[in-house]
Design an enzyme around this catalytic site. Structure first.
Site, PDB file in Angstrom:
ATOM      1  N   GLY A  95       0.763  -1.281  -0.038  1.00 22.56           N
ATOM      2  CA  GLY A  95      -0.136  -0.044   0.139  1.00 22.56           C
ATOM      3  C   GLY A  95       0.900   1.594  -0.237  1.00 22.56           C
ATOM      4  N   ASP A 139       0.911   3.435   4.571  1.00 21.04           N
ATOM      5  CA  ASP A 139      -0.049   3.915   3.892  1.00 21.04           C
ATOM      6  C   ASP A 139      -1.107   4.492   4.871  1.00 21.04           C
ATOM      7  OD1 ASP A 139      -0.528   1.285   4.457  1.00 21.04           O
ATOM      8  OD2 ASP A 139      -1.141   0.805   2.587  1.00 21.04           O
ATOM      9  N   ASP A 150      -4.980   1.680  10.807  1.00 22.06           N
ATOM     10  CA  ASP A 150      -6.625   1.271  11.178  1.00 22.06           C
ATOM     11  C   ASP A 150      -6.585   0.707  12.759  1.00 22.06           C
ATOM     12  OD1 ASP A 150      -9.133   0.831  10.158  1.00 22.06           O
ATOM     13  OD2 ASP A 150      -8.611  -1.244  10.255  1.00 22.06           O
ATOM     14  N   ASP A 208      -5.676  -0.890  -1.916  1.00 24.96           N
ATOM     15  CA  ASP A 208      -6.634  -1.650  -2.498  1.00 24.96           C
ATOM     16  C   ASP A 208      -7.913  -2.327  -1.935  1.00 24.96           C
ATOM     17  OD1 ASP A 208      -5.204  -3.400  -0.795  1.00 24.96           O
ATOM     18  OD2 ASP A 208      -5.864  -5.224  -1.961  1.00 24.96           O
TER      19      ASP A 208
HETATM   20  P1  5GP Z   1      -4.328  -2.605  10.849  1.00 21.78           P
HETATM   21  O1  5GP Z   1      -3.583  -3.679  11.217  1.00 21.78           O
HETATM   22  O2  5GP Z   1      -3.875  -1.260  11.368  1.00 21.78           O
HETATM   23  O3  5GP Z   1      -5.880  -2.792  11.223  1.00 21.78           O
HETATM   24  O4  5GP Z   1      -4.495  -2.206   9.347  1.00 21.78           O
HETATM   25  C1  5GP Z   1      -3.389  -1.899   8.507  1.00 21.78           C
HETATM   26  C2  5GP Z   1      -3.548  -2.365   6.999  1.00 21.78           C
HETATM   27  O5  5GP Z   1      -4.910  -2.735   6.629  1.00 21.78           O
HETATM   28  C3  5GP Z   1      -2.891  -1.326   6.152  1.00 21.78           C
HETATM   29  O6  5GP Z   1      -1.529  -1.031   5.945  1.00 21.78           O
HETATM   30  C4  5GP Z   1      -3.730  -1.603   4.885  1.00 21.78           C
HETATM   31  O7  5GP Z   1      -3.102  -2.382   4.301  1.00 21.78           O
HETATM   32  C5  5GP Z   1      -5.099  -2.213   5.603  1.00 21.78           C
HETATM   33  N1  5GP Z   1      -6.290  -1.112   5.656  1.00 21.78           N
HETATM   34  C6  5GP Z   1      -6.609  -0.554   6.790  1.00 21.78           C
HETATM   35  N2  5GP Z   1      -7.610   0.367   6.491  1.00 21.78           N
HETATM   36  C7  5GP Z   1      -7.781   0.201   5.235  1.00 21.78           C
HETATM   37  C8  5GP Z   1      -8.639   0.906   4.168  1.00 21.78           C
HETATM   38  O8  5GP Z   1      -9.518   1.724   4.667  1.00 21.78           O
HETATM   39  N3  5GP Z   1      -8.570   0.832   3.001  1.00 21.78           N
HETATM   40  C9  5GP Z   1      -7.596  -0.357   2.309  1.00 21.78           C
HETATM   41  N4  5GP Z   1      -7.524  -0.429   1.194  1.00 21.78           N
HETATM   42  N5  5GP Z   1      -6.638  -0.812   3.326  1.00 21.78           N
HETATM   43  C10 5GP Z   1      -7.108  -0.621   4.423  1.00 21.78           C
END
Ligand code: 5GP
Length: 180
Positions: free
Chosen positions: A48, A103, A106, A162
């Site tokens: 990303g 990128d 979340d 994506d």
């Molecule tokens: P986390 O581990 O913080 O929940 O998520 C991180 C990863 O999830 C990011 O690096 C990304 O790849 C994906 N991600 C989280 N939120 C989004 C979103 O709104 N859109 C997309 N396309 N990917 C996300």
């Protein structure tokens, strides 16, 4: 800009490339002010981060090195909570200043796993920079040092991000129309 469809979902225009560019320029300047006397290593989290990393580096005025690694926690629109390490950093970062480049942050699961991985490699310091941050979704205590933009807890695509592998090549960011 118009709505777009990817797989089974509709997305609406959300953040333009110009707005992203502006936020990235500010981040590059802020980070440069802190590292101007060092040669930090920017570690990008694939896939990303590709667009953000490339535009950020073009704006970063100081001496720096780069590297990449790959983690995965997402399937479709949801974080799975389990983070897999798909590719390691591949360079010696011991005693170096490292800035993890994300990128989007979340839930923070990916970030925490990454942070632990980088810390174990004896970096001198580890800081975190992310283009996008979802404060309502974030569940961790780890401080995020540099944030481009905070956004609501809604799924976004484009500019490297994506939806089931599609949409990474869109220059702007789109937000999912519904959350079904
Ligand atoms: P986390 O581990 O913080 O929940 O998520 C991180 C990863 O999830 C990011 O690096 C990304 O790849 C994906 N991600 C989280 N939120 C989004 C979103 O709104 N859109 C997309 N396309 N990917 C996300």
């Amino acid at each position: 800009m118009d709505e777009i469809t990817i797989h089974d979902k509709t997305f609406v225009p959300y953040i333009t490339f110009e707005e992203l560019e502006h936020a990235i320029k500010m981040m590059a300047n802020t980070i440069y002010q802190q590292y101007r006397n060092e040669t930090p290593i920017f570690v990008g989290v694939l896939n990303g981060v590709v667009m953000f990393m490339s535009d950020f580096l073009k704006q970063y005025k100081g001496s720096c090195e780069i590297s990449f690694l790959q983690m995965q926690s997402y399937e479709g629109l949801k974080s799975t909570g389990k983070v897999r390490n798909l590719m390691d950093i591949g360079m010696d970062i011991s005693n170096r200043h490292v800035i993890i480049m994300e990128d989007i942050v979340d839930t923070g699961n990916t970030l925490e796993a990454l942070y632990d991985l980088v810390r174990k490699k004896s970096a001198k310091s580890v800081k975190i920079a992310t283009l996008l941050y979802k404060p309502e979704a974030y569940k961790k205590d780890l401080d995020i040092d540099f944030i481009g933009m905070s956004i609501p807890d809604k799924f976004v695509v484009g500019y490297g991000l994506d939806y089931n592998r599609l949409g990474r090549n869109l220059p702007d960011i789109y937000q999912v129309k519904t959350n079904e």
